[in-house]
Enzyme design. Structure first.
Site, PDB file in Angstrom:
ATOM      1  N   ARG A 109      29.066  44.229  31.476  1.00 52.35           N
ATOM      2  CA  ARG A 109      30.526  44.332  31.403  1.00 52.35           C
ATOM      3  C   ARG A 109      30.946  45.746  30.991  1.00 52.35           C
ATOM      4  O   ARG A 109      31.946  46.270  31.482  1.00 52.35           O
ATOM      5  CB  ARG A 109      31.074  43.285  30.419  1.00 52.35           C
ATOM      6  CG  ARG A 109      31.053  41.865  30.957  1.00 52.35           C
ATOM      7  CD  ARG A 109      31.835  40.906  30.069  1.00 52.35           C
ATOM      8  NE  ARG A 109      31.061  40.438  28.952  1.00 52.35           N
ATOM      9  CZ  ARG A 109      30.435  39.261  28.900  1.00 52.35           C
ATOM     10  NH1 ARG A 109      30.449  38.452  29.953  1.00 52.35           N
ATOM     11  NH2 ARG A 109      29.776  38.880  27.815  1.00 52.35           N
TER      12      ARG A 109
ATOM     13  N   ALA B 299      42.773  29.847  41.126  1.00 53.84           N
ATOM     14  CA  ALA B 299      41.850  28.716  41.115  1.00 53.84           C
ATOM     15  C   ALA B 299      41.475  28.388  42.556  1.00 53.84           C
ATOM     16  O   ALA B 299      42.262  27.799  43.299  1.00 53.84           O
ATOM     17  CB  ALA B 299      42.489  27.510  40.429  1.00 53.84           C
TER      18      ALA B 299
ATOM     19  N   CYS C 280      21.487  34.789  38.340  1.00 51.25           N
ATOM     20  CA  CYS C 280      20.966  34.331  37.045  1.00 51.25           C
ATOM     21  C   CYS C 280      19.956  33.201  37.235  1.00 51.25           C
ATOM     22  O   CYS C 280      19.697  32.424  36.320  1.00 51.25           O
ATOM     23  CB  CYS C 280      22.110  33.877  36.135  1.00 51.25           C
ATOM     24  SG  CYS C 280      23.068  32.488  36.771  1.00 51.25           S
TER      25      CYS C 280
END
Length: 398
Positions: free
Chosen positions: A217, A282, A342
Site C-alpha cells: 500500500r 458494489a 494470495c
C-alpha cells in the site's frame, strides 16, 4: 504417556531438513494408551526409534504439525511464553511494537514463527487470535496467558476468532468471543503508516483487516500522485486510502460486497472528509473490468485466493490471466498496474508467467518495476517455503 508416532523408513528426511509438517502417508504405526485424540501432543520417532520431533496430532493429510525438534522442550506454559516472547522480539526489531504511525501488525504467522496453525494479529491494545488446528485451539488459554505475560499493560483484550478456521469435522463447536478483557465497541480505529482505518474484528474478514499489504500500500501511495485510480476487490479500501493520500486526483473502489464498499467509503471520509472525489461501486470486479475504457492510469488487482489448493489451479490461472488481460488492454498509456495473487498454491514463477501471457493477449509493451511479497511481520520459515503465499508485480504499461 505421550503418544508415539513411528515413521516409515526414509520418511524422516524432510524432518531432518526441519520441515514442520508430517503427512499421514509417512506414518508406519502409533503407540498410545487408548485412542489418540486430535489436537494431542505427540512424539515422533524414526523407524529405528530415534526421537525427531514433537507436535500437534491432527486428522487429515497433514498428520502432525511440528512444535519443536528438541526432545528436551516440554510444551508447557513456559514454552508458550518463550515462543510469544520471540515473536514479539522479532516485531520489536521491525519497529512495530511501539510505533505511533503503525499500531496494527501480525505478531504470529504460523509456520513462519514456528507456531504452525496459529495466527495472532495486534490491533492497538487488542490481540485477535485465529487457530487453524485443533491443537492450537485447545491451547488457546495458554496462548492468552503468554500474551498477557509478554504484553503486560499494553494489552487490554484478547479476542478468539477461530470459529471459521478450525477444522469443521473436529466438532469443536467453536464460538468467537473475548477470552480475556472486553470491548464496548465493535468498530475500532487503527493507524497504519499514518493512515486511519476502521476495523471490526468481530464481523470483518480474516481478523478484520488485510495486514499483509502494508508495504505494498505504501508503494501505491508513492505512485498515485496525479493519477486516476481503480482499486478492484477493494474490501475496506486500504489501497484507496493510500492512493488518495499520495495525491490521486480520483479513486474508484469496486467490490462485490456492498458492506465492503461502504466501509471503503467510510475509511476515505475518516481520512479526507466529505469533499474528496471517491466512487464506491458494489459490483463484480471481474465483470466491471470488461468496460472500464481508458479512464484509469493506475489499477490495483488484489483478488481473493483463486486457488486454495492445487486441484483447482488450472481454473485459477485462467482467472488471473483474464482479469490481468482486461486491465492491461484498457489502462492508459504510461499507466501502472499493481497485480497480486494470495494463493499459496500459485508459485511466483507461475504467477509471473500468467501475467506475461495476459500482457501478450493485451498486446501491450510492459515493464516489471517491482516484484512484491508479504511484509516482514508475515515471515517465511526458511524450511517451509510454502509460507510465501503473497506475490505481486508492479507493471509499467506503454
Amino acid at each position: 504417556m505421550i503418544a508415539q508416532i513411528y515413521l516409515r523408513r526414509g520418511k524422516e528426511e524432510s524432518l531432518l531438513r526441519r520441515h514442520p509438517w508430517i503427512f499421514s502417508g509417512a506414518i508406519e504405526h502409533i503407540k498410545c494408551d487408548g485412542e489418540l485424540t486430535e489436537g494431542e501432543i505427540v512424539d515422533v520417532f524414526t523407524r529405528a526409534g530415534n526421537f525427531i520431533a514433537r507436535g500437534h496430532y491432527q486428522i487429515g493429510s497433514i498428520a502432525v504439525r511440528v512444535l519443536t525438534f528438541e526432545e528436551s522442550e516440554q510444551i508447557d506454559q513456559n514454552w508458550w511464553n518463550q515462543r510469544i516472547t520471540i515473536a514479539y522480539d522479532v516485531r520489536h526489531t521491525l519497529d512495530l511494537t511501539d510505533n505511533a504511525q503503525t499500531n496494527c501488525y501480525r505478531l504470529v504467522h504460523g509456520e513462519g514463527d514456528s507456531l504452525p496453525g496459529l495466527v495472532i494479529d495486534i490491533y492497538d491494545r487488542t490481540a485477535v487470535v485465529q487457530c487453524h488446528s485443533v491443537g492450537m485451539y485447545r491451547s488457546r488459554m495458554a496462548i492468552a496467558e503468554a500474551l498477557r505475560t509478554v504484553y503486560g499493560e499494553k494489552l487490554e483484550a484478547i479476542y478468539d476468532k477461530s470459529s471459521q478456521t478450525v477444522p469443521f469435522k473436529a466438532g469443536l463447536n467453536a464460538v468467537d468471543g473475548y477470552i480475556w478483557g472486553h470491548s464496548d465497541h465493535k468498530t475500532h480505529v487503527v493507524v497504519e503508516n499514518g493512515e486511519k482505518f476502521l476495523v471490526n474484528w468481530e464481523e470483518g474478514q480474516k481478523t478484520g483487516f488485510f495486514l499483509d499489504q502494508r508495504r505494498n500500500r505504501e508503494l501505491v501511495r508513492h505512485y498515485a500522485k496525479g493519477r486516476t485510480v481503480l482499486n478492484t476487490f477493494c474490501y475496506t479500501g486500504g489501497f484507496s486510502v493510500y492512493a488518495a493520500s499520495g495525491g490521486a486526483v480520483e479513486v474508484c473502489s469496486v467490490d462485490a460486497s456492498e458492506r465492503a464498499v461502504q466501509l471503503a467509503d467510510e475509511n476515505m471520509r475518516l481520512n479526507f472528509g466529505e469533499d474528496y472525489k471517491h466512487d464506491a461501486v458494489a459490483a463484480d470486479a471481474v465483470e466491471y473490468l470488461k468496460h472500464i475504457g481508458d479512464k484509469y492510469d493506475l489499477i490495483i488487482l488484489d483478488p481473493p485466493a483463486f486457488a486454495k489448493h492445487h486441484k483447482v489451479l488450472g481454473n485459477a490461472m485462467q482467472g488471473y490471466k483474464r482479469i490481468n488481460a482486461r486491465a492491461l488492454a484498457q489502462i492508459k498509456s504510461g499507466g501502472i498496474l499493481f497485480t497480486f495473487s494470495c494463493s499459496q498454491a500459485v508459485s511466483k514463477e507461475l504467477f509471473r508467467t500468467t501475467v506475461f501471457s495476459a500482457a501478450a493477449i493485451a498486446g501491450r509493451k510492459v515493464r516489471i518495476l517491482h516484484q512484491l511479497t508479504q511484509p516482514a511481520d508475515h515471515p517465511i520459515n526458511i524450511y517451509h517455503p510454502e509460507g510465501e503465499y503473497l506475490k505481486g508485480l508492479v507493471l509499467y504499461v506503454e
